[in-house]
Design a protein around this motif. Structure first.
Motif, PDB file in Angstrom:
ATOM      1  N   LEU A 141       0.819  -1.207   0.000  1.00 52.24           N
ATOM      2  CA  LEU A 141       0.000   0.000   0.000  1.00 52.24           C
ATOM      3  C   LEU A 141       0.857   1.262   0.000  1.00 52.24           C
ATOM      4  O   LEU A 141       0.472   2.284  -0.573  1.00 52.24           O
ATOM      5  CB  LEU A 141      -0.945  -0.014   1.194  1.00 52.24           C
ATOM      6  N   SER A 142       2.028   1.191   0.588  1.00 54.69           N
ATOM      7  CA  SER A 142       2.951   2.323   0.561  1.00 54.69           C
ATOM      8  C   SER A 142       3.465   2.569  -0.854  1.00 54.69           C
ATOM      9  O   SER A 142       3.547   3.716  -1.305  1.00 54.69           O
ATOM     10  CB  SER A 142       4.120   2.047   1.512  1.00 54.69           C
ATOM     11  N   TYR A 143       3.817   1.509  -1.571  1.00 53.77           N
ATOM     12  CA  TYR A 143       4.234   1.648  -2.967  1.00 53.77           C
ATOM     13  C   TYR A 143       3.114   2.248  -3.807  1.00 53.77           C
ATOM     14  O   TYR A 143       3.350   3.101  -4.655  1.00 53.77           O
ATOM     15  CB  TYR A 143       4.637   0.292  -3.548  1.00 53.77           C
ATOM     16  N   PHE A 144       1.893   1.769  -3.578  1.00 52.28           N
ATOM     17  CA  PHE A 144       0.749   2.278  -4.330  1.00 52.28           C
ATOM     18  C   PHE A 144       0.517   3.756  -4.018  1.00 52.28           C
ATOM     19  O   PHE A 144       0.243   4.558  -4.920  1.00 52.28           O
ATOM     20  CB  PHE A 144      -0.504   1.461  -4.022  1.00 52.28           C
ATOM     21  N   THR A 145       0.632   4.131  -2.744  1.00 52.59           N
ATOM     22  CA  THR A 145       0.468   5.533  -2.351  1.00 52.59           C
ATOM     23  C   THR A 145       1.512   6.414  -3.016  1.00 52.59           C
ATOM     24  O   THR A 145       1.201   7.499  -3.517  1.00 52.59           O
ATOM     25  CB  THR A 145       0.557   5.669  -0.818  1.00 52.59           C
ATOM     26  N   ASN A 146       2.752   5.943  -3.053  1.00 56.42           N
ATOM     27  CA  ASN A 146       3.822   6.692  -3.687  1.00 56.42           C
ATOM     28  C   ASN A 146       3.535   6.895  -5.170  1.00 56.42           C
ATOM     29  O   ASN A 146       3.653   8.009  -5.689  1.00 56.42           O
ATOM     30  CB  ASN A 146       5.153   5.979  -3.478  1.00 56.42           C
ATOM     31  N   LEU A 147       3.132   5.837  -5.852  1.00 53.99           N
ATOM     32  CA  LEU A 147       2.824   5.947  -7.281  1.00 53.99           C
ATOM     33  C   LEU A 147       1.649   6.888  -7.517  1.00 53.99           C
ATOM     34  O   LEU A 147       1.673   7.722  -8.426  1.00 53.99           O
ATOM     35  CB  LEU A 147       2.528   4.568  -7.875  1.00 53.99           C
ATOM     36  N   PHE A 148       0.636   6.793  -6.686  1.00 54.20           N
ATOM     37  CA  PHE A 148      -0.539   7.657  -6.829  1.00 54.20           C
ATOM     38  C   PHE A 148      -0.158   9.129  -6.653  1.00 54.20           C
ATOM     39  O   PHE A 148      -0.562   9.990  -7.444  1.00 54.20           O
ATOM     40  CB  PHE A 148      -1.604   7.249  -5.809  1.00 54.20           C
ATOM     41  N   LEU A 149       0.641   9.432  -5.643  1.00 53.10           N
ATOM     42  CA  LEU A 149       1.056  10.819  -5.401  1.00 53.10           C
ATOM     43  C   LEU A 149       1.958  11.335  -6.520  1.00 53.10           C
ATOM     44  O   LEU A 149       1.868  12.504  -6.906  1.00 53.10           O
ATOM     45  CB  LEU A 149       1.753  10.932  -4.051  1.00 53.10           C
ATOM     46  N   LEU A 150       2.817  10.472  -7.051  1.00 52.07           N
ATOM     47  CA  LEU A 150       3.658  10.878  -8.177  1.00 52.07           C
ATOM     48  C   LEU A 150       2.816  11.171  -9.416  1.00 52.07           C
ATOM     49  O   LEU A 150       3.088  12.131 -10.149  1.00 52.07           O
ATOM     50  CB  LEU A 150       4.693   9.794  -8.487  1.00 52.07           C
ATOM     51  N   CYS A 151       1.793  10.363  -9.652  1.00 50.12           N
ATOM     52  CA  CYS A 151       0.893  10.602 -10.797  1.00 50.12           C
ATOM     53  C   CYS A 151       0.155  11.921 -10.644  1.00 50.12           C
ATOM     54  O   CYS A 151       0.038  12.698 -11.594  1.00 50.12           O
ATOM     55  CB  CYS A 151      -0.111   9.464 -10.929  1.00 50.12           C
ATOM     56  N   ILE A 152      -0.333  12.198  -9.438  1.00 53.83           N
ATOM     57  CA  ILE A 152      -1.073  13.439  -9.201  1.00 53.83           C
ATOM     58  C   ILE A 152      -0.165  14.651  -9.382  1.00 53.83           C
ATOM     59  O   ILE A 152      -0.560  15.637 -10.001  1.00 53.83           O
ATOM     60  CB  ILE A 152      -1.659  13.417  -7.775  1.00 53.83           C
ATOM     61  N   SER A 153       1.047  14.578  -8.843  1.00 52.35           N
ATOM     62  CA  SER A 153       1.945  15.727  -8.973  1.00 52.35           C
ATOM     63  C   SER A 153       2.392  15.932 -10.416  1.00 52.35           C
ATOM     64  O   SER A 153       2.508  17.069 -10.874  1.00 52.35           O
ATOM     65  CB  SER A 153       3.151  15.570  -8.045  1.00 52.35           C
ATOM     66  N   THR A 154       2.598  14.856 -11.166  1.00 50.81           N
ATOM     67  CA  THR A 154       2.946  14.989 -12.581  1.00 50.81           C
ATOM     68  C   THR A 154       1.789  15.590 -13.368  1.00 50.81           C
ATOM     69  O   THR A 154       1.987  16.475 -14.204  1.00 50.81           O
ATOM     70  CB  THR A 154       3.339  13.624 -13.166  1.00 50.81           C
ATOM     71  N   TYR A 155       0.583  15.146 -13.083  1.00 53.19           N
ATOM     72  CA  TYR A 155      -0.593  15.708 -13.743  1.00 53.19           C
ATOM     73  C   TYR A 155      -0.716  17.193 -13.436  1.00 53.19           C
ATOM     74  O   TYR A 155      -0.980  18.006 -14.318  1.00 53.19           O
ATOM     75  CB  TYR A 155      -1.852  14.969 -13.296  1.00 53.19           C
TER      76      TYR A 155
END
Length: 131
Positions: free
Chosen positions: A102-116
């Motif tokens: 879940l930590s990996y998923f959270t990291n990926l989700f936050l990276l996607c949001i910041s890139t967007y």
């Protein structure tokens, strides 16, 4: 981009196959490792998430937005620590692996949001174009 997508796709397929056959793979190491097949079944899905975050990290670093990488890592660390303590009481080692996933998923989700946000929510210009 296409190569990265294909790599992510095949790593995801490989993870699913390894997860499905984890009992047989762990049996190669002997009966003393047979209990770790449940952990391996969950932990193998961290690999595609780690691969998927690489393009976002590279984009953010190359555009001078390293702060977003730092923020996503720190927030995912807080998620991992909180979930590790919470889930360990109920699920022992499986709970720790779930908290890592879940930590990996959270990291990926936050990276996607910041890139967007950087690409579409504000005027994107590369730092070298500002000179």
């Amino acid at each position: 981009f296409v190569f990265s997508f294909l790599l992510l796709f095949f790593v995801g397929i490989g993870s699913a196959v390894i997860s499905y056959f984890s009992d047989n793979i762990v049996s190669l190491f002997g009966e003393s490792f047979s209990e770790s097949s449940d952990i391996m079944r969950i932990a193998i899905f961290m690999l595609p998430l780690a691969f998927a975050s690489i393009p976002y990290v590279l984009f953010l670093q190359s555009t001078g937005n390293e702060i977003w990488v730092l923020v996503s890592v720190l927030l995912s660390l807080l998620v991992k620590i909180t979930l590790s303590f919470t889930l360990y009481d109920s699920y022992q080692s499986i709970g720790v692996v779930l908290s890592s996933l879940l930590s990996y998923f959270t990291n990926l989700f936050l990276l996607c949001i910041s890139t967007y946000y950087i690409l579409y929510r504000r005027d994107f210009t590369h730092p070298s174009e500002n000179n």
